[in-house]
Design a protein around this motif. Sequence first.
Motif, PDB file in Angstrom:
ATOM      1  N   LEU A 161      30.465  42.787  38.130  1.00 54.82           N
ATOM      2  CA  LEU A 161      31.007  43.798  36.994  1.00 54.82           C
ATOM      3  C   LEU A 161      30.262  43.386  35.787  1.00 54.82           C
ATOM      4  N   ALA A 162      30.086  42.109  35.663  1.00 52.01           N
ATOM      5  CA  ALA A 162      29.554  41.380  34.389  1.00 52.01           C
ATOM      6  C   ALA A 162      28.951  40.096  34.587  1.00 52.01           C
ATOM      7  N   TYR A 264      22.798  23.017  29.854  1.00 55.08           N
ATOM      8  CA  TYR A 264      23.562  22.969  31.096  1.00 55.08           C
ATOM      9  C   TYR A 264      24.798  23.992  30.901  1.00 55.08           C
ATOM     10  N   SER A 265      24.783  24.722  32.258  1.00 56.17           N
ATOM     11  CA  SER A 265      25.967  25.721  32.377  1.00 56.17           C
ATOM     12  C   SER A 265      26.227  25.750  33.698  1.00 56.17           C
ATOM     13  N   GLN A 266      27.266  26.818  34.185  1.00 54.04           N
ATOM     14  CA  GLN A 266      27.718  27.026  35.292  1.00 54.04           C
ATOM     15  C   GLN A 266      27.824  28.556  35.580  1.00 54.04           C
ATOM     16  N   PRO A 267      27.000  29.179  36.514  1.00 61.76           N
ATOM     17  CA  PRO A 267      26.884  30.443  36.668  1.00 61.76           C
ATOM     18  C   PRO A 267      28.399  30.944  37.134  1.00 61.76           C
ATOM     19  N   ALA A 268      29.183  31.846  36.517  1.00 61.13           N
ATOM     20  CA  ALA A 268      30.500  32.165  37.018  1.00 61.13           C
ATOM     21  C   ALA A 268      30.456  33.963  36.648  1.00 61.13           C
ATOM     22  N   ASP A 269      30.021  34.561  37.364  1.00 55.65           N
ATOM     23  CA  ASP A 269      29.836  36.041  36.760  1.00 55.65           C
ATOM     24  C   ASP A 269      31.260  36.651  37.281  1.00 55.65           C
ATOM     25  N   ILE A 270      31.426  37.878  36.851  1.00 55.13           N
ATOM     26  CA  ILE A 270      32.639  38.620  36.779  1.00 55.13           C
ATOM     27  C   ILE A 270      32.472  39.511  38.162  1.00 55.13           C
ATOM     28  N   TRP A 271      33.417  39.562  39.209  1.00 58.82           N
ATOM     29  CA  TRP A 271      33.179  40.308  40.441  1.00 58.82           C
ATOM     30  C   TRP A 271      34.209  41.028  40.663  1.00 58.82           C
ATOM     31  N   ALA A 272      34.250  42.221  41.409  1.00 57.41           N
ATOM     32  CA  ALA A 272      35.078  43.074  42.081  1.00 57.41           C
ATOM     33  C   ALA A 272      35.154  42.633  43.516  1.00 57.41           C
ATOM     34  N   VAL A 273      36.239  42.128  44.052  1.00 61.50           N
ATOM     35  CA  VAL A 273      36.174  41.507  45.387  1.00 61.50           C
ATOM     36  C   VAL A 273      36.997  42.243  46.328  1.00 61.50           C
ATOM     37  N   TYR A 274      36.857  42.595  47.305  1.00 61.08           N
ATOM     38  CA  TYR A 274      37.786  43.442  48.106  1.00 61.08           C
ATOM     39  C   TYR A 274      37.465  43.225  49.814  1.00 61.08           C
ATOM     40  N   PRO A 275      38.448  43.541  50.677  1.00 67.04           N
ATOM     41  CA  PRO A 275      38.012  43.353  52.107  1.00 67.04           C
ATOM     42  C   PRO A 275      37.194  44.364  52.545  1.00 67.04           C
ATOM     43  N   ALA A 276      36.321  44.158  53.692  1.00 66.31           N
ATOM     44  CA  ALA A 276      35.632  45.179  54.385  1.00 66.31           C
ATOM     45  C   ALA A 276      36.310  46.318  54.756  1.00 66.31           C
ATOM     46  N   ARG A 277      37.616  46.181  55.138  1.00 68.15           N
ATOM     47  CA  ARG A 277      38.490  47.368  55.755  1.00 68.15           C
ATOM     48  C   ARG A 277      38.589  48.353  54.635  1.00 68.15           C
ATOM     49  N   LEU A 278      38.574  48.063  53.482  1.00 72.77           N
ATOM     50  CA  LEU A 278      38.972  49.048  52.457  1.00 72.77           C
ATOM     51  C   LEU A 278      37.549  49.925  51.964  1.00 72.77           C
ATOM     52  N   SER A 279      36.476  49.479  52.460  1.00 72.35           N
ATOM     53  CA  SER A 279      35.165  49.824  51.984  1.00 72.35           C
ATOM     54  C   SER A 279      35.014  51.295  51.534  1.00 72.35           C
ATOM     55  N   THR A 280      36.018  52.207  52.606  1.00 68.81           N
ATOM     56  CA  THR A 280      35.682  53.577  52.353  1.00 68.81           C
ATOM     57  C   THR A 280      36.921  54.115  51.595  1.00 68.81           C
ATOM     58  N   SER A 281      37.870  53.216  50.960  1.00 70.91           N
ATOM     59  CA  SER A 281      38.944  53.693  50.249  1.00 70.91           C
ATOM     60  C   SER A 281      38.573  54.541  48.909  1.00 70.91           C
ATOM     61  N   PHE A 291      36.276  49.823  36.747  1.00 69.36           N
ATOM     62  CA  PHE A 291      35.890  48.305  35.904  1.00 69.36           C
ATOM     63  C   PHE A 291      34.486  48.124  35.746  1.00 69.36           C
ATOM     64  N   GLU A 292      33.577  48.772  36.498  1.00 67.85           N
ATOM     65  CA  GLU A 292      32.227  48.541  36.107  1.00 67.85           C
ATOM     66  C   GLU A 292      32.073  49.130  34.732  1.00 67.85           C
ATOM     67  N   GLN A 293      32.599  50.448  34.553  1.00 67.96           N
ATOM     68  CA  GLN A 293      32.200  51.198  33.326  1.00 67.96           C
ATOM     69  C   GLN A 293      33.033  50.321  32.156  1.00 67.96           C
ATOM     70  N   TYR A 294      34.202  49.977  32.246  1.00 65.31           N
ATOM     71  CA  TYR A 294      35.029  49.163  31.368  1.00 65.31           C
ATOM     72  C   TYR A 294      34.384  48.172  31.016  1.00 65.31           C
ATOM     73  N   PHE A 295      33.705  46.942  31.813  1.00 64.58           N
ATOM     74  CA  PHE A 295      33.249  45.865  31.449  1.00 64.58           C
ATOM     75  C   PHE A 295      31.980  46.185  30.640  1.00 64.58           C
ATOM     76  N   ARG A 296      31.059  47.094  31.058  1.00 60.66           N
ATOM     77  CA  ARG A 296      29.964  47.405  30.308  1.00 60.66           C
ATOM     78  C   ARG A 296      30.203  48.013  29.132  1.00 60.66           C
ATOM     79  N   ARG A 297      31.507  48.642  29.044  1.00 58.25           N
ATOM     80  CA  ARG A 297      31.608  49.140  27.331  1.00 58.25           C
ATOM     81  C   ARG A 297      32.165  47.820  26.637  1.00 58.25           C
TER      82      ARG A 297
END
Length: 300
Positions: A161-162, A264-281, A291-297
């Motif tokens: 997401l970001a 020095y830093s630690q990569p810690a991106d922001i993700w939308a994470v969900y189970p594979a069974r919901l991929s067609t929901s 959320f993609e649009q919201y965090f881009r804005r």
Amino acid sequence: MNNEPQLEDLRVFCLVTRKSGFAAAAEELGASPAYVSKRIRLLEDSLGVKLLHRSTRRVAVTEDGERVYRWAQKILGDVDHMIDEVSATSQSPRGLIRISSSFGFGRVHVAPALAELAERHPQLEIRFDVSDRIVDLASEGIDLDIRVGNEIAPQLIAKKLASNRRILCAAPAYLERRGAPKILDELAGHDCLVIKERDHPFGVWRLAGPDGDASVRVTGPLSANHGEIVHQWALAGRGIMLRSLWDVRAALDSGRLVQVLPDYSQPADIWAVYPARLSTSAKLRVCVEFFEQYFRRTSC
């Protein structure tokens, strides 16, 4: 009188099973334990089997209950899929979606986003949980986790997401008193504010630097399992912390915090994470796209 199992009873039973208790299920539902007990009793009567062993502390699922639980999950999943398909054709997502995130990021960024999402899609019923631990999406019935951090189990689907990273920083008062570390190894001699983050071991900071990845074990007189507490300690000059840019950017801009060891830093991106069974929901797709649009804005 209709003696067939009711969908509501199946949902309550699945929730009791996941939560291992009537009180926890009742709290999730916003109902009384008596209501939950009644729904379970009606389900047991309609099926003619005992589903749960009850004790004063928790409930255990019987062998019959395990079979019913597997069937109930499939039945309820099919119903949800049907609703998703209808929603997809009408372009109006509806139904329940359970979303989780960490305490700090959830309060500051996800909660305002969900308020906007609910206004945009009033037929969605959104349940939001926050926790500073990695949630088991399948066993806890979570549809979507808004997660900070790049360590994600391979059986899950993740959509970035970001961009984000964790940096080392401290208050000017601390650096005036103790001096700023000039090399990574000097962190061992400093008061480090340790937090048990969702996705890395306690007291070990894994960082990316000019010579590649490095790990440093840190200690200090103060530690916590809540990022906002550690943030307050850092502002009060109690030590050095490793914290996400989304959380410290304003304090850095105002000078209340200063970045240390900026290589020095630690990569810690922001993700939308969900189970594979919901991929067609359909409703999940709508939420992730929002959320993609919201965090881009908002550029958190």
